[in-house]
Design a protein around this motif. Structure first.
Motif, PDB file in Angstrom:
ATOM      1  N   PRO B   2      -2.853  -7.616 -22.623  1.00 41.83           N
ATOM      2  CA  PRO B   2      -3.485  -8.934 -22.460  1.00 41.83           C
ATOM      3  C   PRO B   2      -3.919  -9.524 -23.801  1.00 41.83           C
ATOM      4  CG  PRO B   2      -4.943  -7.176 -21.734  1.00 41.83           C
ATOM      5  CD  PRO B   2      -3.641  -6.545 -22.058  1.00 41.83           C
ATOM      6  N   LEU B   3      -4.236 -10.842 -23.793  1.00 45.71           N
ATOM      7  CA  LEU B   3      -4.614 -11.510 -25.038  1.00 45.71           C
ATOM      8  C   LEU B   3      -5.937 -10.981 -25.588  1.00 45.71           C
ATOM      9  CD1 LEU B   3      -3.632 -15.215 -24.298  1.00 45.71           C
ATOM     10  CD2 LEU B   3      -2.349 -13.519 -25.574  1.00 45.71           C
ATOM     11  N   ILE B   4      -6.886 -10.758 -24.666  1.00 43.41           N
ATOM     12  CA  ILE B   4      -8.176 -10.186 -25.077  1.00 43.41           C
ATOM     13  C   ILE B   4      -8.409  -8.921 -24.264  1.00 43.41           C
ATOM     14  CG2 ILE B   4     -10.672 -10.549 -25.222  1.00 43.41           C
ATOM     15  CD1 ILE B   4     -10.072 -13.566 -25.485  1.00 43.41           C
ATOM     16  N   GLU B   5      -8.644  -7.836 -24.952  1.00 39.59           N
ATOM     17  CA  GLU B   5      -8.831  -6.551 -24.286  1.00 39.59           C
ATOM     18  C   GLU B   5     -10.092  -5.882 -24.841  1.00 39.59           C
ATOM     19  OE1 GLU B   5      -6.217  -2.542 -23.294  1.00 39.59           O
ATOM     20  OE2 GLU B   5      -5.604  -3.868 -24.907  1.00 39.59           O
ATOM     21  N   ARG B   6     -10.930  -5.388 -23.945  1.00 37.06           N
ATOM     22  CA  ARG B   6     -12.152  -4.699 -24.370  1.00 37.06           C
ATOM     23  C   ARG B   6     -12.192  -3.345 -23.689  1.00 37.06           C
ATOM     24  NH1 ARG B   6     -18.163  -7.126 -23.165  1.00 37.06           N
ATOM     25  NH2 ARG B   6     -19.300  -5.284 -23.795  1.00 37.06           N
ATOM     26  N   GLU B   7     -12.357  -2.305 -24.465  1.00 35.50           N
ATOM     27  CA  GLU B   7     -12.370  -0.972 -23.875  1.00 35.50           C
ATOM     28  C   GLU B   7     -13.350  -0.058 -24.602  1.00 35.50           C
ATOM     29  OE1 GLU B   7      -8.740   1.329 -24.385  1.00 35.50           O
ATOM     30  OE2 GLU B   7      -8.136   0.036 -26.033  1.00 35.50           O
ATOM     31  N   THR B   8     -13.809   0.938 -23.877  1.00 36.49           N
ATOM     32  CA  THR B   8     -14.692   1.947 -24.461  1.00 36.49           C
ATOM     33  C   THR B   8     -13.884   3.224 -24.628  1.00 36.49           C
ATOM     34  OG1 THR B   8     -16.593   0.937 -23.365  1.00 36.49           O
ATOM     35  CG2 THR B   8     -16.872   3.174 -24.165  1.00 36.49           C
ATOM     36  N   LYS B   9     -13.853   3.731 -25.857  1.00 37.34           N
ATOM     37  CA  LYS B   9     -13.078   4.936 -26.146  1.00 37.34           C
ATOM     38  C   LYS B   9     -14.012   6.122 -26.380  1.00 37.34           C
ATOM     39  CE  LYS B   9      -8.876   3.000 -28.164  1.00 37.34           C
ATOM     40  NZ  LYS B   9      -8.055   2.926 -29.367  1.00 37.34           N
ATOM     41  N   THR B  10     -13.571   7.260 -25.944  1.00 31.41           N
ATOM     42  CA  THR B  10     -14.333   8.500 -26.143  1.00 31.41           C
ATOM     43  C   THR B  10     -13.594   9.374 -27.145  1.00 31.41           C
ATOM     44  OG1 THR B  10     -15.029   8.323 -23.839  1.00 31.41           O
ATOM     45  CG2 THR B  10     -15.404  10.433 -24.933  1.00 31.41           C
ATOM     46  N   GLY B  11     -14.316   9.808 -28.164  1.00 35.33           N
ATOM     47  CA  GLY B  11     -13.709  10.669 -29.179  1.00 35.33           C
ATOM     48  C   GLY B  11     -13.812  12.139 -28.818  1.00 35.33           C
ATOM     49  N   ASN B  12     -13.263  12.965 -29.695  1.00 34.99           N
ATOM     50  CA  ASN B  12     -13.321  14.413 -29.465  1.00 34.99           C
ATOM     51  C   ASN B  12     -14.753  14.929 -29.670  1.00 34.99           C
ATOM     52  OD1 ASN B  12     -10.531  14.543 -29.050  1.00 34.99           O
ATOM     53  ND2 ASN B  12     -10.163  14.679 -31.254  1.00 34.99           N
ATOM     54  N   SER B  13     -15.145  15.838 -28.809  1.00 34.48           N
ATOM     55  CA  SER B  13     -16.490  16.419 -28.922  1.00 34.48           C
ATOM     56  C   SER B  13     -16.573  17.334 -30.145  1.00 34.48           C
ATOM     57  CB  SER B  13     -16.822  17.211 -27.667  1.00 34.48           C
ATOM     58  OG  SER B  13     -16.852  16.351 -26.561  1.00 34.48           O
ATOM     59  N   ARG B  14     -17.762  17.332 -30.769  1.00 35.53           N
ATOM     60  CA  ARG B  14     -17.988  18.191 -31.938  1.00 35.53           C
ATOM     61  C   ARG B  14     -19.208  19.052 -31.671  1.00 35.53           C
ATOM     62  NH1 ARG B  14     -17.613  13.375 -36.408  1.00 35.53           N
ATOM     63  NH2 ARG B  14     -15.376  13.253 -36.538  1.00 35.53           N
ATOM     64  N   GLN B  15     -19.098  20.304 -32.012  1.00 32.64           N
ATOM     65  CA  GLN B  15     -20.233  21.201 -31.889  1.00 32.64           C
ATOM     66  C   GLN B  15     -20.997  21.187 -33.201  1.00 32.64           C
ATOM     67  OE1 GLN B  15     -20.777  22.781 -28.879  1.00 32.64           O
ATOM     68  NE2 GLN B  15     -22.773  23.444 -29.661  1.00 32.64           N
TER      69      GLN B  15
END
Lengths: 145, 90
Positions: B2-15
């Protein structure tokens, strides 16, 4: 006809290259671009965070033509293609995540210079409006009854 | 896309020490019709902290500089409007 096909193939190859660049550009803006590598200091670990603004644009075109030479009346053909583009990536620190044996906390990074500049701009806007309104009042002719 | 896209991304967990940290980011993607230009705004949203006893805590990442700048500019605009109204009535 053959030249037209070559031109189209060149154009498609150019578009593919640009699309690949775009995909790489999009892949660069993931979580790893925002959260930096952890920095260890004694028992404390610091993770820097930043916001990333990136923009990319491009344009590409190609064309061909056919005609006849006036002197030799031989059929002549030509084609050309070109493209261009640009981009910019801006990054600004936002906060640091501090993990210590006491707990985890997020400490903001405050850019005093930017805040001061915004404050001066706002103040200038207000003072400018004040001067404009006062000069307008002075310039109005007085009405005598 | 789509022309405008908003998303929340989750990164790799770190200990990190006893804590398990999971970063979250918010990405805003804008692209023009024809795919000739793209704009990406990627910013940190929060950190999810998991303690060894299983408790989960979400720490939001607040951009104090951006909030202060917008507050200053909004204050300046409102101040200018107030000055205009005050001088207009005199």
């Amino acid at each position: 006809m053959t030249d037209e096909i070559i031109v189209n193939k060149r154009g498609e190859a150019g578009m593919d290259m640009v699309q690949d660049t775009m995909e790489e550009f999009l892949a660069a803006a993931d979580v790893r671009a925002v959260y930096g590598e952890p920095i260890q200091h004694d028992d404390t670990t610091i993770i820097p965070t930043a916001e990333v603004l990136s923009g990319l644009f491009f344009g590409i075109g190609s064309g061909g033509g056919a005609g006849t030479d006036e002197d030799s009346s031989k059929p002549m053909q030509g084609s050309a293609g070109g493209g261009g583009g640009g981009g910019r990536v801006l990054s600004r620190p936002v906060a640091v995540v501090v993990a210590s044996p006491e707990g985890v906390r997020v400490e903001p990074v405050i850019d005093i210079t930017k805040i001061a500049l915004a404050g001066l701009t706002a103040l200038g806007f207000m003072v400018g409006m004040m001067f404009r309104m006062s000069s307008r009042r002075r310039s109005l002719p007085e009405i005598e009854n | 896309m789509p022309l405008i896209e908003r998303e929340t991304k989750t990164g790799n967990s770190r200990q990190v020490g006893d804590y398990n940290l999971t970063p979250l980011t918010q990405v805003l993607k804008i692209q023009t019709p024809g795919h000739h230009a793209r704009f990406i705004w990627n910013r940190p949203k929060a950190i999810v902290v998991k303690t060894p006893d299983g408790q989960e805590q979400v720490l939001p990442v607040i951009d104090v500089t951006r909030i202060a700048i917008w507050a200053m500019l909004a204050g300046g605009l409102l101040g200018a409007i107030a000055v205009r109204i005050l001088f207009w009535n005199r």
